[in-house]
Design a protein around this motif. Structure first.
Motif, PDB file in Angstrom:
ATOM      1  N   ILE A  11      35.177   4.963  25.795  1.00 36.73           N
ATOM      2  CA  ILE A  11      34.687   5.251  27.155  1.00 36.73           C
ATOM      3  C   ILE A  11      33.152   5.365  27.151  1.00 36.73           C
ATOM      4  CG2 ILE A  11      36.806   6.355  27.996  1.00 36.73           C
ATOM      5  CD1 ILE A  11      35.311   9.094  27.540  1.00 36.73           C
ATOM      6  N   SER A  81      41.574  -2.369  29.086  1.00 36.62           N
ATOM      7  CA  SER A  81      40.822  -2.279  30.336  1.00 36.62           C
ATOM      8  C   SER A  81      39.347  -2.163  29.960  1.00 36.62           C
ATOM      9  CB  SER A  81      41.307  -1.078  31.152  1.00 36.62           C
ATOM     10  OG  SER A  81      41.101   0.125  30.451  1.00 36.62           O
ATOM     11  N   GLY A  84      38.667   3.185  28.117  1.00 37.39           N
ATOM     12  CA  GLY A  84      39.757   4.156  28.120  1.00 37.39           C
ATOM     13  C   GLY A  84      41.121   3.497  28.000  1.00 37.39           C
ATOM     14  N   PHE A 134      41.539   9.283  41.088  1.00 40.16           N
ATOM     15  CA  PHE A 134      40.674   9.147  42.271  1.00 40.16           C
ATOM     16  C   PHE A 134      41.433   9.611  43.514  1.00 40.16           C
ATOM     17  CE2 PHE A 134      38.936   5.884  39.400  1.00 40.16           C
ATOM     18  CZ  PHE A 134      37.585   6.190  39.463  1.00 40.16           C
ATOM     19  N   TYR A 158      38.919  11.942  38.977  1.00 40.07           N
ATOM     20  CA  TYR A 158      37.885  10.957  38.664  1.00 40.07           C
ATOM     21  C   TYR A 158      37.049  10.793  39.929  1.00 40.07           C
ATOM     22  CZ  TYR A 158      39.982   9.432  34.220  1.00 40.07           C
ATOM     23  OH  TYR A 158      40.448   9.371  32.931  1.00 40.07           O
ATOM     24  N   ARG A 185      29.890  14.465  32.940  1.00 38.19           N
ATOM     25  CA  ARG A 185      29.202  13.215  33.295  1.00 38.19           C
ATOM     26  C   ARG A 185      28.864  12.479  31.993  1.00 38.19           C
ATOM     27  NH1 ARG A 185      24.232  11.492  34.493  1.00 38.19           N
ATOM     28  NH2 ARG A 185      23.290  13.303  33.536  1.00 38.19           N
ATOM     29  N   LYS A 189      28.425   9.641  25.780  1.00 36.42           N
ATOM     30  CA  LYS A 189      27.202   8.817  25.825  1.00 36.42           C
ATOM     31  C   LYS A 189      25.975   9.700  25.566  1.00 36.42           C
ATOM     32  CE  LYS A 189      29.407   6.036  29.351  1.00 36.42           C
ATOM     33  NZ  LYS A 189      29.283   5.424  30.668  1.00 36.42           N
ATOM     34  N   GLU A 214      29.178   8.106  34.966  1.00 39.04           N
ATOM     35  CA  GLU A 214      30.613   8.255  35.257  1.00 39.04           C
ATOM     36  C   GLU A 214      30.999   9.727  35.220  1.00 39.04           C
ATOM     37  OE1 GLU A 214      32.957   4.614  34.192  1.00 39.04           O
ATOM     38  OE2 GLU A 214      31.872   5.007  32.341  1.00 39.04           O
ATOM     39  N   ILE A 215      31.937  10.077  36.100  1.00 37.15           N
ATOM     40  CA  ILE A 215      32.186  11.506  36.331  1.00 37.15           C
ATOM     41  C   ILE A 215      33.662  11.888  36.348  1.00 37.15           C
ATOM     42  CG2 ILE A 215      32.062  13.206  38.240  1.00 37.15           C
ATOM     43  CD1 ILE A 215      29.202  11.912  38.653  1.00 37.15           C
TER      44      ILE A 215
HETATM   45  N1  SAM Z   1      41.135   4.040  32.019  1.00 40.71           N
HETATM   46  C1  SAM Z   1      40.084   5.011  32.063  1.00 40.71           C
HETATM   47  C2  SAM Z   1      40.531   6.274  31.296  1.00 40.71           C
HETATM   48  O1  SAM Z   1      41.481   6.171  30.526  1.00 40.71           O
HETATM   49  O2  SAM Z   1      39.905   7.312  31.447  1.00 40.71           O
HETATM   50  C3  SAM Z   1      39.652   5.320  33.489  1.00 40.71           C
HETATM   51  C4  SAM Z   1      39.152   4.132  34.228  1.00 40.71           C
HETATM   52  S1  SAM Z   1      38.603   4.489  35.848  1.00 40.71           S
HETATM   53  C5  SAM Z   1      38.429   2.872  36.530  1.00 40.71           C
HETATM   54  C6  SAM Z   1      36.919   4.892  35.612  1.00 40.71           C
HETATM   55  C7  SAM Z   1      36.656   6.376  35.849  1.00 40.71           C
HETATM   56  O3  SAM Z   1      36.960   7.107  34.670  1.00 40.71           O
HETATM   57  C8  SAM Z   1      35.198   6.685  36.135  1.00 40.71           C
HETATM   58  O4  SAM Z   1      34.884   6.496  37.510  1.00 40.71           O
HETATM   59  C9  SAM Z   1      35.128   8.143  35.751  1.00 40.71           C
HETATM   60  O5  SAM Z   1      35.677   8.950  36.742  1.00 40.71           O
HETATM   61  C10 SAM Z   1      36.045   8.152  34.516  1.00 40.71           C
HETATM   62  N2  SAM Z   1      35.253   7.876  33.290  1.00 40.71           N
HETATM   63  C11 SAM Z   1      35.323   6.795  32.507  1.00 40.71           C
HETATM   64  N3  SAM Z   1      34.453   6.907  31.481  1.00 40.71           N
HETATM   65  C12 SAM Z   1      33.821   8.088  31.618  1.00 40.71           C
HETATM   66  C13 SAM Z   1      32.811   8.770  30.885  1.00 40.71           C
HETATM   67  N4  SAM Z   1      32.264   8.240  29.806  1.00 40.71           N
HETATM   68  N5  SAM Z   1      32.408   9.982  31.332  1.00 40.71           N
HETATM   69  C14 SAM Z   1      32.952  10.539  32.442  1.00 40.71           C
HETATM   70  N6  SAM Z   1      33.912   9.929  33.177  1.00 40.71           N
HETATM   71  C15 SAM Z   1      34.341   8.719  32.772  1.00 40.71           C
END
Ligand code: SAM
Length: 223
Positions: A11, A81, A84, A134, A158, A185, A189, A214-215
Motif C-alpha cells: 500500500i 489491484s 492492498g 467508503f 476509507y 494518512r 510511506k 491516502e486516508i
Molecule cells: N484494496 C485496498 C486495501 O486493501 O486497503 C483499498 C483500495 S481503495 C481503492 C483505496 C483506499 O484505501 C484509499 O482511498 C484509502 O482510503 C485507503 N488506503 C490505501 N492505501 C493507503 C495508505 N497507504 N494509507 C492510508 N490509506 C490508504
C-alpha cells in the motif's frame, strides 16, 4: 490444478510483500491488474517478467466469463489491484464469486491492506470492529450515518483527502464532537501520519492546510 489467486500488493512501501506473493506472481500463467502500468512497475521491481492484462471495475463484468474460461482451460491466474488486497474496496469480488460458482479453486493470500494498520495504530479498541470502507457519496449517505451513530464497535472508513474535512464535520454532527477517532494518512510511506484525538480536534487539525495522500479514519463506537 488451475486456479485463481488474489494477491495483495504493497500500500506504499514496496518491501511489504510476502515471499509467497512474489512466487505466485512469477509462476502464474497470467496476471490480471487494475492498472497494468502500476503493476508492471511492481513486477519490474521484483524482477518478474509476466503477461499483465487489464481487469478493473469498468470492464470487470465483461471480462468475467473470458477469465473463467481461461482458468477452466488450464491457466492459473493471479489477480492484483493497485494496492492492498483485491476485493477490499477494489475489484475482485465479482471474479471470485464467478469462479466459486464454476467450481474453480480460489485462494486469497494474506498480505497488505490499509485498514488493519490504521485500526491497530489508532489505539482505539480493535478486538471487534466494523469495516465500512467508503461511505456513499450522495444517495444513502445520511441514512447510513444515522444507522452508524448507534454502532457500538469501532468503525473503519476509507476516505479521499478532498472529502476528509466534510466527512469529519458530518461525523461530529452524527457521532458527537467528543468522540475519539484517528486519521491515518499515507500509511507505510515517508510522510505517514497517525493523528489521534476527538473529532473536533481532528477537524481543527486537518482544516489548517490542504490535505494530501491516502486516508483511513477509525472512529470509536458509541459508549
Ligand atoms: N484494496 C485496498 C486495501 O486493501 O486497503 C483499498 C483500495 S481503495 C481503492 C483505496 C483506499 O484505501 C484509499 O482511498 C484509502 O482510503 C485507503 N488506503 C490505501 N492505501 C493507503 C495508505 N497507504 N494509507 C492510508 N490509506 C490508504
Amino acid at each position: 490444478m488451475p486456479q485463481l489467486y488474489l494477491v495483495p500488493t504493497p500500500i506504499g512501501n514496496l518491501e511489504d510483500i510476502t515471499f509467497r506473493a512474489i512466487r505466485i506472481l512469477k509462476e502464474a500463467d497470467l496476471v490480471l491488474a487494475e492498472d497494468t502500468r502500476k503493476t508492471l512497475i511492481l513486477l519490474k521491481h521484483y524482477g518478474i517478467e509476466q503477461k499483465v492484462v487489464s481487469h478493473h471495475s469498468f470492464n470487470e463484468h465483461q471480462t468475467l466469463k473470458t477469465v473463467v474460461g481461461k482458468i477452466r482451460s488450464g491457466l492459473t491466474v493471479a489477480l492484483v489491484s493497485d494496492a492492498g488486497t483485491p476485493g477490499i474496496s477494489d475489484p475482485g469480488y465479482l471474479l471470485l464469486r464467478e469462479c466459486l460458482k464454476d467450481g474453480i479453486k480460489v485462494e486469497c493470500l494474506p498480505g497488505p491492506t490499509a485498514f488493519i494498520p490504521a485500526l491497530v495504530n489508532s489505539g482505539i479498541p480493535c478486538d471487534r470492529f466494523l469495516f465500512e470502507g467508503f461511505l456513499p457519496h450522495k444517495k444513502g449517505r445520511q441514512t447510513r450515518l444515522k444507522e452508524l451513530s448507534e454502532e457500538k464497535t469501532t468503525m473503519v472508513f476509507y476516505e479521499s483527502p478532498h472529502r476528509l474535512l466534510k466527512t469529519l464535520e458530518q461525523f461530529c454532527e452524527y457521532f458527537g464532537e467528543d468522540r475519539t477517532a484517528c486519521v491515518s494518512r499515507e500509511l507505510t510511506k515517508i510522510y505517514e501520519e497517525n493523528r489521534r484525538g476527538t473529532l473536533t480536534e481532528l477537524k481543527a487539525h486537518f482544516g489548517e492546510k490542504e490535505v494530501r495522500g491516502e486516508i483511513v479514519i477509525v472512529v470509536q463506537g458509541k459508549k
